[in-house]
Design a protein around this motif. Structure first.
Motif, PDB file in Angstrom:
ATOM      1  N   HIS A  23     -15.375   8.832 -23.279  1.00 28.13           N
ATOM      2  CA  HIS A  23     -15.477   8.355 -24.438  1.00 28.13           C
ATOM      3  C   HIS A  23     -15.819   9.614 -25.679  1.00 28.13           C
ATOM      4  CE1 HIS A  23     -19.611   8.761 -23.335  1.00 28.13           C
ATOM      5  NE2 HIS A  23     -20.109   8.153 -24.432  1.00 28.13           N
ATOM      6  N   VAL A  24     -16.518  10.463 -25.187  1.00 30.78           N
ATOM      7  CA  VAL A  24     -17.094  11.740 -25.974  1.00 30.78           C
ATOM      8  C   VAL A  24     -15.719  12.438 -26.466  1.00 30.78           C
ATOM      9  CG1 VAL A  24     -18.404  13.768 -26.500  1.00 30.78           C
ATOM     10  CG2 VAL A  24     -19.429  11.799 -25.136  1.00 30.78           C
ATOM     11  N   ALA A  25     -15.033  12.682 -25.415  1.00 34.89           N
ATOM     12  CA  ALA A  25     -13.753  13.582 -25.735  1.00 34.89           C
ATOM     13  C   ALA A  25     -12.581  12.751 -26.683  1.00 34.89           C
ATOM     14  CB  ALA A  25     -12.982  13.836 -24.524  1.00 34.89           C
ATOM     15  N   ALA A  26     -12.514  11.494 -26.069  1.00 39.15           N
ATOM     16  CA  ALA A  26     -11.570  10.145 -26.953  1.00 39.15           C
ATOM     17  C   ALA A  26     -11.770  10.482 -28.341  1.00 39.15           C
ATOM     18  CB  ALA A  26     -11.533   9.124 -26.040  1.00 39.15           C
ATOM     19  N   GLY A  27     -13.397  10.054 -28.546  1.00 43.11           N
ATOM     20  CA  GLY A  27     -13.909  10.023 -29.754  1.00 43.11           C
ATOM     21  C   GLY A  27     -13.347  11.128 -30.764  1.00 43.11           C
ATOM     22  N   ALA A  28     -13.662  12.353 -30.298  1.00 46.56           N
ATOM     23  CA  ALA A  28     -13.565  13.801 -30.946  1.00 46.56           C
ATOM     24  C   ALA A  28     -11.940  13.948 -31.223  1.00 46.56           C
ATOM     25  CB  ALA A  28     -14.249  14.709 -30.151  1.00 46.56           C
ATOM     26  N   LEU A  29     -11.313  13.610 -30.152  1.00 49.46           N
ATOM     27  CA  LEU A  29      -9.960  14.013 -30.449  1.00 49.46           C
ATOM     28  C   LEU A  29      -9.188  13.066 -31.610  1.00 49.46           C
ATOM     29  CD1 LEU A  29      -8.801  14.609 -26.731  1.00 49.46           C
ATOM     30  CD2 LEU A  29      -9.212  16.312 -28.774  1.00 49.46           C
ATOM     31  N   CYS A  30      -9.644  11.644 -31.340  1.00 51.26           N
ATOM     32  CA  CYS A  30      -9.044  10.914 -32.123  1.00 51.26           C
ATOM     33  C   CYS A  30      -9.622  10.809 -33.718  1.00 51.26           C
ATOM     34  CB  CYS A  30      -9.286   9.537 -31.871  1.00 51.26           C
ATOM     35  SG  CYS A  30      -8.370   8.903 -30.405  1.00 51.26           S
ATOM     36  N   GLY A  31     -10.900  11.246 -33.595  1.00 46.16           N
ATOM     37  CA  GLY A  31     -11.351  11.622 -35.109  1.00 46.16           C
ATOM     38  C   GLY A  31     -10.751  12.756 -35.829  1.00 46.16           C
ATOM     39  N   LEU A  32     -10.598  13.720 -35.019  1.00 42.54           N
ATOM     40  CA  LEU A  32      -9.940  14.915 -35.566  1.00 42.54           C
ATOM     41  C   LEU A  32      -8.534  14.628 -36.057  1.00 42.54           C
ATOM     42  CD1 LEU A  32     -11.017  17.939 -33.007  1.00 42.54           C
ATOM     43  CD2 LEU A  32     -11.555  17.637 -35.528  1.00 42.54           C
ATOM     44  N   LEU A  33      -7.825  14.033 -35.116  1.00 50.15           N
ATOM     45  CA  LEU A  33      -6.319  13.688 -35.575  1.00 50.15           C
ATOM     46  C   LEU A  33      -6.323  12.585 -36.835  1.00 50.15           C
ATOM     47  CD1 LEU A  33      -3.475  13.462 -34.969  1.00 50.15           C
ATOM     48  CD2 LEU A  33      -3.671  11.459 -33.359  1.00 50.15           C
ATOM     49  N   ALA A  34      -7.412  11.748 -36.881  1.00 52.36           N
ATOM     50  CA  ALA A  34      -7.570  10.841 -38.158  1.00 52.36           C
ATOM     51  C   ALA A  34      -7.551  11.509 -39.236  1.00 52.36           C
ATOM     52  CB  ALA A  34      -8.246   9.766 -37.773  1.00 52.36           C
ATOM     53  N   ALA A  35      -8.522  12.562 -39.420  1.00 54.79           N
ATOM     54  CA  ALA A  35      -8.999  13.380 -40.251  1.00 54.79           C
ATOM     55  C   ALA A  35      -7.836  14.357 -40.810  1.00 54.79           C
ATOM     56  CB  ALA A  35     -10.104  14.258 -39.843  1.00 54.79           C
ATOM     57  N   TRP A  36      -6.979  14.806 -39.766  1.00 57.99           N
ATOM     58  CA  TRP A  36      -5.950  15.666 -40.097  1.00 57.99           C
ATOM     59  C   TRP A  36      -4.740  14.706 -40.886  1.00 57.99           C
ATOM     60  CZ3 TRP A  36      -0.991  15.853 -37.654  1.00 57.99           C
ATOM     61  CH2 TRP A  36      -0.082  16.803 -38.246  1.00 57.99           C
ATOM     62  N   LEU A  37      -4.373  13.665 -40.415  1.00 57.80           N
ATOM     63  CA  LEU A  37      -3.400  12.822 -40.933  1.00 57.80           C
ATOM     64  C   LEU A  37      -4.040  12.268 -42.267  1.00 57.80           C
ATOM     65  CD1 LEU A  37      -2.425  10.511 -37.750  1.00 57.80           C
ATOM     66  CD2 LEU A  37      -1.106  12.309 -38.900  1.00 57.80           C
ATOM     67  N   ALA A  38      -5.052  11.781 -42.510  1.00 55.39           N
ATOM     68  CA  ALA A  38      -5.782  11.387 -43.814  1.00 55.39           C
ATOM     69  C   ALA A  38      -5.806  12.452 -44.755  1.00 55.39           C
ATOM     70  CB  ALA A  38      -7.199  10.661 -43.635  1.00 55.39           C
ATOM     71  N   ALA A  39      -6.262  13.523 -44.247  1.00 61.47           N
ATOM     72  CA  ALA A  39      -6.299  14.607 -45.527  1.00 61.47           C
ATOM     73  C   ALA A  39      -5.015  15.094 -45.864  1.00 61.47           C
ATOM     74  CB  ALA A  39      -6.934  15.768 -44.882  1.00 61.47           C
ATOM     75  N   GLY A  40      -4.037  15.066 -44.851  1.00 62.48           N
ATOM     76  CA  GLY A  40      -2.509  15.379 -45.185  1.00 62.48           C
ATOM     77  C   GLY A  40      -1.975  14.346 -46.198  1.00 62.48           C
ATOM     78  N   ALA A  41      -2.212  13.217 -45.998  1.00 63.20           N
ATOM     79  CA  ALA A  41      -1.931  12.133 -46.895  1.00 63.20           C
ATOM     80  C   ALA A  41      -2.469  12.201 -48.235  1.00 63.20           C
ATOM     81  CB  ALA A  41      -2.054  10.488 -46.405  1.00 63.20           C
ATOM     82  N   GLU A  42      -3.747  12.517 -48.288  1.00 60.19           N
ATOM     83  CA  GLU A  42      -4.098  12.850 -49.757  1.00 60.19           C
ATOM     84  C   GLU A  42      -3.659  14.035 -50.399  1.00 60.19           C
ATOM     85  OE1 GLU A  42      -8.333  12.988 -49.734  1.00 60.19           O
ATOM     86  OE2 GLU A  42      -8.561  11.106 -49.884  1.00 60.19           O
ATOM     87  N   GLU A  43      -3.314  14.866 -49.897  1.00 55.94           N
ATOM     88  CA  GLU A  43      -2.704  16.197 -50.451  1.00 55.94           C
ATOM     89  C   GLU A  43      -1.256  16.012 -50.789  1.00 55.94           C
ATOM     90  OE1 GLU A  43      -2.911  19.573 -47.718  1.00 55.94           O
ATOM     91  OE2 GLU A  43      -5.189  19.425 -47.820  1.00 55.94           O
ATOM     92  N   LEU A  44      -0.456  15.232 -50.018  1.00 53.61           N
ATOM     93  CA  LEU A  44       0.811  14.984 -50.332  1.00 53.61           C
ATOM     94  C   LEU A  44       1.159  14.408 -51.789  1.00 53.61           C
ATOM     95  CD1 LEU A  44       3.750  15.004 -49.157  1.00 53.61           C
ATOM     96  CD2 LEU A  44       3.507  12.506 -48.427  1.00 53.61           C
ATOM     97  N   PRO A  45       0.575  13.167 -52.302  1.00 51.17           N
ATOM     98  CA  PRO A  45       0.626  12.978 -53.919  1.00 51.17           C
ATOM     99  C   PRO A  45       0.358  14.125 -54.718  1.00 51.17           C
ATOM    100  CG  PRO A  45      -0.471  11.305 -52.526  1.00 51.17           C
ATOM    101  CD  PRO A  45      -0.546  12.360 -51.596  1.00 51.17           C
ATOM    102  N   MET A  46      -0.747  15.036 -54.266  1.00 48.63           N
ATOM    103  CA  MET A  46      -1.075  15.975 -55.427  1.00 48.63           C
ATOM    104  C   MET A  46       0.109  17.167 -55.180  1.00 48.63           C
ATOM    105  SD  MET A  46      -4.997  16.516 -54.285  1.00 48.63           S
ATOM    106  CE  MET A  46      -5.451  17.996 -55.313  1.00 48.63           C
ATOM    107  N   THR A  47       0.584  17.372 -54.126  1.00 54.11           N
ATOM    108  CA  THR A  47       1.776  18.410 -54.097  1.00 54.11           C
ATOM    109  C   THR A  47       3.083  17.777 -54.960  1.00 54.11           C
ATOM    110  OG1 THR A  47       1.108  18.845 -51.913  1.00 54.11           O
ATOM    111  CG2 THR A  47       3.360  19.664 -52.608  1.00 54.11           C
ATOM    112  N   LYS A  48       3.267  16.424 -54.886  1.00 57.24           N
ATOM    113  CA  LYS A  48       4.364  15.993 -55.645  1.00 57.24           C
ATOM    114  C   LYS A  48       4.067  15.928 -57.151  1.00 57.24           C
ATOM    115  CE  LYS A  48       6.021  12.576 -52.066  1.00 57.24           C
ATOM    116  NZ  LYS A  48       6.142  11.280 -51.770  1.00 57.24           N
ATOM    117  N   GLU A  49       2.933  15.833 -57.701  1.00 57.66           N
ATOM    118  CA  GLU A  49       2.346  15.941 -59.175  1.00 57.66           C
ATOM    119  C   GLU A  49       2.755  17.579 -59.496  1.00 57.66           C
ATOM    120  OE1 GLU A  49      -1.299  14.626 -59.752  1.00 57.66           O
ATOM    121  OE2 GLU A  49      -0.842  12.603 -59.288  1.00 57.66           O
TER     122      GLU A  49
END
Length: 237
Positions: free
Chosen positions: A208-234
């Motif tokens: 559960h430690v590895a699963a939580g860490a990997l999924c948290g990293l993936l979610a952070a990367w996807l969420a951060a990318g989604a936030e940067e995308l509108p800024m790039t378009k602007e």
């Protein structure tokens, strides 16, 4: 600019809630280790040389005679793999540390002093005075309480009846709240928490430690990318 005395005072003030929260966990670990046949001296040495609460609990839970060395090594390695990322995030902020201060300080790095150091680095330069003012009392507290737990384990009873097992959980909730950055933090915490809980139920520790860490990293990367995308378009517009 803060002085060495200010940094020491700040470090002590920051770490004492974590040290208090760790006390019942240290007592509990010592009691569990003693029930597995470890002496107070062996508990003290383990806490000194390993100093990793989660990994120590996992090792004691797996402890049998003869000891399953491969399972012990793998489980503790998996649980402590997060320290690679924690150390990498702190490394650029330790410019004022000598080599031995880095080695010794990071050897006794825990989730609590890592999080507090990251928070401190947002507004102040990290100094050896601040870092070791956090680390030394926290480490000493763990050594004393785990050894004490092994010595008087039978007298303690079950700490869960007092809610002591929730102390670390409450502390980590407070640490996460201090790092809250809106949507990215929400999705990171949610993904890590859900993945960890589901994996714990289906596969058990330490997966559960590895699963939580990997999924948290993936979610952070996807969420951060989604936030940067509108800024790039602007900017392009």
């Amino acid at each position: 600019m803060s002085t060495m005395r200010d940094d020491i005072r700040r470090g002590l003030n920051d770490i004492w809630p974590a040290a208090v929260a760790a006390a019942p966990i240290g007592l509990l670990f010592g009691a569990v280790a003693a029930s597995k046949g470890l002496s107070p001296l062996e508990v003290f040495l383990m806490s000194t040389m390993v100093f990793a609460g989660g990994a120590q609990f996992a090792a004691v839970e797996l402890w049998t005679t003869p000891a399953p060395v491969a399972a012990l090594v793998f489980s503790t390695l998996l649980i402590n793999a997060r320290h690679v990322l924690m150390g990498a995030s702190l490394a650029p902020k330790l410019e004022g540390f000598s080599r031995w201060q880095k080695f010794l300080g990071l050897y006794y790095m825990a989730d609590e002093n890592w999080a507090l150091a990251e928070k401190r680095s947002r507004t102040h330069r990290l100094t050896p005075a601040y870092w070791f003012a956090m680390v030394i009392p926290f480490v000493l507290g763990w050594l004393v309480n785990s050894t004490l737990g092994a010595t008087i384990g039978a007298v303690l009873g079950d700490p869960k009846r007092l809610g002591a097992d929730f102390a670390f959980t409450a502390l980590f909730i407070a640490l996460v709240a201090a790092f809250w950055k809106g949507r990215v933090t929400f999705w990171t915490v949610a993904a890590a928490g859900i993945a960890s809980a589901v994996t714990y139920r289906l596969a058990g520790p330490p997966w559960h430690v590895a699963a939580g860490a990997l999924c948290g990293l993936l979610a952070a990367w996807l969420a951060a990318g989604a936030e940067e995308l509108p800024m790039t378009k602007e900017v392009e517009a």
